[in-house]
Design a protein around this motif. Structure first.
Motif, short mmCIF file in Angstrom:
data_model
loop_
_atom_site.label_atom_id
_atom_site.label_comp_id
_atom_site.label_asym_id
_atom_site.label_seq_id
_atom_site.Cartn_x
_atom_site.Cartn_y
_atom_site.Cartn_z
N ASN A 113 19.86 -4.00 0.25
CA ASN A 113 21.25 -3.68 0.62
C ASN A 113 22.08 -4.93 0.84
O ASN A 113 23.31 -4.88 0.80
N THR A 114 21.42 -6.06 1.06
CA THR A 114 22.13 -7.32 1.23
C THR A 114 22.44 -7.99 -0.10
O THR A 114 23.53 -8.54 -0.29
N ILE A 115 21.49 -7.93 -1.05
CA ILE A 115 21.65 -8.72 -2.29
C ILE A 115 22.23 -7.94 -3.46
O ILE A 115 22.81 -8.55 -4.36
N LEU A 116 22.11 -6.63 -3.48
CA LEU A 116 22.64 -5.87 -4.61
C LEU A 116 24.17 -5.87 -4.59
O LEU A 116 24.78 -5.73 -3.52
N LYS A 117 24.75 -6.03 -5.77
CA LYS A 117 26.20 -6.09 -5.89
C LYS A 117 26.70 -5.00 -6.85
O LYS A 117 26.08 -4.75 -7.88
N PRO A 118 27.85 -4.38 -6.54
CA PRO A 118 28.38 -3.32 -7.42
C PRO A 118 28.64 -3.80 -8.84
O PRO A 118 28.51 -3.04 -9.80
N GLU A 119 28.99 -5.08 -8.99
CA GLU A 119 29.36 -5.60 -10.32
C GLU A 119 28.17 -6.04 -11.16
O GLU A 119 28.31 -6.34 -12.34
N GLN A 120 26.95 -6.10 -10.59
CA GLN A 120 25.81 -6.58 -11.37
C GLN A 120 25.45 -5.60 -12.47
O GLN A 120 25.60 -4.39 -12.34
N THR A 121 24.96 -6.13 -13.59
CA THR A 121 24.55 -5.28 -14.71
C THR A 121 23.04 -5.04 -14.73
O THR A 121 22.55 -4.18 -15.46
N THR A 122 22.31 -5.80 -13.95
CA THR A 122 20.84 -5.73 -13.94
C THR A 122 20.35 -4.57 -13.08
O THR A 122 20.85 -4.35 -11.97
N ILE A 123 19.36 -3.85 -13.58
CA ILE A 123 18.68 -2.82 -12.80
C ILE A 123 17.44 -3.45 -12.16
O ILE A 123 16.62 -4.07 -12.85
N VAL A 124 17.32 -3.30 -10.84
CA VAL A 124 16.19 -3.87 -10.09
C VAL A 124 15.09 -2.81 -9.99
O VAL A 124 15.34 -1.69 -9.55
N LEU A 125 13.89 -3.20 -10.38
CA LEU A 125 12.77 -2.26 -10.44
C LEU A 125 11.74 -2.52 -9.35
O LEU A 125 11.26 -3.65 -9.19
N LEU A 126 11.39 -1.50 -8.61
CA LEU A 126 10.25 -1.53 -7.70
C LEU A 126 9.00 -1.25 -8.51
O LEU A 126 8.95 -0.27 -9.25
N GLU A 127 8.00 -2.10 -8.40
CA GLU A 127 6.77 -1.90 -9.16
C GLU A 127 5.77 -1.07 -8.36
O GLU A 127 5.57 -1.32 -7.16
N THR A 128 5.16 -0.09 -9.00
CA THR A 128 4.09 0.68 -8.37
C THR A 128 2.87 -0.22 -8.18
O THR A 128 2.50 -0.97 -9.07
N MET A 129 2.23 -0.13 -7.02
CA MET A 129 1.16 -1.03 -6.67
C MET A 129 -0.19 -0.32 -6.54
O MET A 129 -0.25 0.90 -6.39
N ALA A 130 -1.27 -1.10 -6.56
CA ALA A 130 -2.63 -0.55 -6.51
C ALA A 130 -3.06 -0.19 -5.09
O ALA A 130 -4.01 0.57 -4.90
N GLY A 131 -2.41 -0.77 -4.09
CA GLY A 131 -2.73 -0.44 -2.71
C GLY A 131 -3.80 -1.31 -2.08
O GLY A 131 -4.47 -0.88 -1.14
N LYS A 132 -3.97 -2.52 -2.56
CA LYS A 132 -4.94 -3.41 -1.93
C LYS A 132 -4.34 -3.98 -0.64
O LYS A 132 -3.14 -4.25 -0.57
N GLY A 133 -5.18 -4.14 0.36
CA GLY A 133 -4.69 -4.66 1.63
C GLY A 133 -3.59 -3.81 2.23
O GLY A 133 -3.71 -2.60 2.35
N THR A 134 -2.49 -4.48 2.59
CA THR A 134 -1.37 -3.76 3.20
C THR A 134 -0.16 -3.69 2.26
O THR A 134 0.99 -3.69 2.70
N GLU A 135 -0.43 -3.62 0.97
CA GLU A 135 0.64 -3.51 -0.02
C GLU A 135 1.48 -2.26 0.20
O GLU A 135 0.95 -1.18 0.46
N ILE A 136 2.77 -2.43 0.05
CA ILE A 136 3.68 -1.29 0.04
C ILE A 136 3.98 -0.94 -1.41
O ILE A 136 4.08 -1.82 -2.27
N GLY A 137 4.10 0.35 -1.68
CA GLY A 137 4.32 0.81 -3.05
C GLY A 137 3.08 1.41 -3.67
O GLY A 137 3.02 1.60 -4.87
N ARG A 138 2.10 1.76 -2.83
CA ARG A 138 0.84 2.33 -3.33
C ARG A 138 0.97 3.81 -3.65
O ARG A 138 0.07 4.41 -4.22
N SER A 139 2.07 4.41 -3.24
CA SER A 139 2.29 5.84 -3.50
C SER A 139 3.72 6.07 -3.95
O SER A 139 4.62 5.28 -3.65
N PHE A 140 3.92 7.15 -4.67
CA PHE A 140 5.27 7.51 -5.11
C PHE A 140 6.17 7.75 -3.89
O PHE A 140 7.37 7.48 -3.92
N GLU A 141 5.56 8.27 -2.81
CA GLU A 141 6.34 8.54 -1.59
C GLU A 141 6.90 7.26 -0.99
O GLU A 141 8.05 7.23 -0.52
N GLU A 142 6.09 6.19 -0.98
CA GLU A 142 6.59 4.91 -0.43
C GLU A 142 7.71 4.34 -1.28
O GLU A 142 8.71 3.82 -0.74
#
Length: 277
Positions: free
Chosen positions: A128-157
């Motif tokens: 919410n701090t870095i995204l700008k309305p004028e940017q053309t780039t889509i920022v992608l969250l990558e799905t993760m394997a869940g090792k350790g304390t990784e966030i993104g190990r589930s679709f819910e996260e």
């Protein structure tokens, strides 16, 4: 047409990278925005970017993927580490405007025993701090394997992060086949079911790219070790179903398999032959 490419080095410039992709018979690619294990970024040459964009247009490239360095942890318990991640990603998104209307992928990070909720709030705050309305780039969250304390190990996260982002139209998801298989999503025996679950929780309209990797480890292992296509526990049959699936076949597929350039060329050839036009 199958939109297939691999991870390439931008060290010699964007135009050279584009030419290298063509030699591999690729029509998309991925590159690190800067040293993947550090923070140094190559100085932008606007002319080089223009030549790359011409190469991409002439050769019908699909959207390309820029990858944030592995050193970033936007949900670290250390404030200076979070600030570093925010500054680097903000700068990366400014630099991406030299290659407009493409994709920028990052790993959500590890909460390191703070708890998922705290980690997710840090990620949301950064976006919410870095995204700008004028940017053309889509920022992608990558799905993760869940090792350790990784966030993104589930679709819910992943969905929880997306729900907190104000400029949601600037956000999407990159699905990594090795990661979600290792996380416990059975894309080998129930690809349709996994995609239905993704659509129900996140929405397939938010899926912008796929990291196409086999896995060195068995289902649900939470290990995150990529294997060459057809040589791992996912296997060639499942990979072929993925690239031909009616809900996925239009997306850019990026190979991150343990290969040199000749190996990538062979994999691209093999996958093109398996793709049903």
């Amino acid at each position: 047409m199958l939109n297939i490419g691999c991870h390439l080095s931008v060290s010699k410039g964007y135009a050279a990278m584009g030419k290298e992709a063509i030699q591999l018979n690729a029509n998309t690619l991925q590159f690190f925005t800067r040293n993947p294990r550090g923070s140094k970024a190559k100085e932008i040459d606007p002319k080089d970017c223009e030549v790359f964009l011409e190469i991409a247009k002439e050769n019908n490239f699909s959207k390309i993927v820029a990858h944030a360095p592995y050193t970033l942890n936007p949900c670290s318990q250390d404030e200076s580490a979070r600030r570093f991640a925010m500054e680097v990603m903000a700068e990366d998104l400014e630099r991406m405007e030299y290659l407009p209307y493409n994709l920028y992928d990052f790993h959500p990070g590890s909460h390191v025993k703070q708890g998922v909720e705290v980690g997710i709030e840090y990620i949301i705050n950064m976006l919410n701090t870095i995204l700008k309305p004028e940017q053309t780039t889509i920022v992608l969250l990558e799905t993760m394997a869940g090792k350790g304390t990784e966030i993104g190990r589930s679709f819910e996260e992943i969905k929880q992060i997306l729900n907190g982002v104000t400029l949601i139209d600037k956000m999407g998801v990159c699905l990594d086949t090795c990661h979600i298989y290792d996380a416990g999503y059975d894309i080998v025996n129930d690809l349709d079911g996994v995609l239905a679950e993704f659509d129900r929780i996140i929405g397939l309209d938010k899926l912008y790219a796929i990291h196409l990797n086999d896995s060195k480890n068995p289902f649900g292992s939470h290990k995150d070790r990529h294997e060459k296509i057809g040589n791992g526990f996912i296997g060639m049959e499942a990979i072929i179903k993925i690239i031909n699936h009616p809900k996925l076949r239009h997306l850019p597929f990026i190979l991150e398999t343990p290969n040199d350039l000749s190996g990538y060329k062979d994999e691209i050839k093999m996958l093109r032959e398996a793709y049903k036009e």
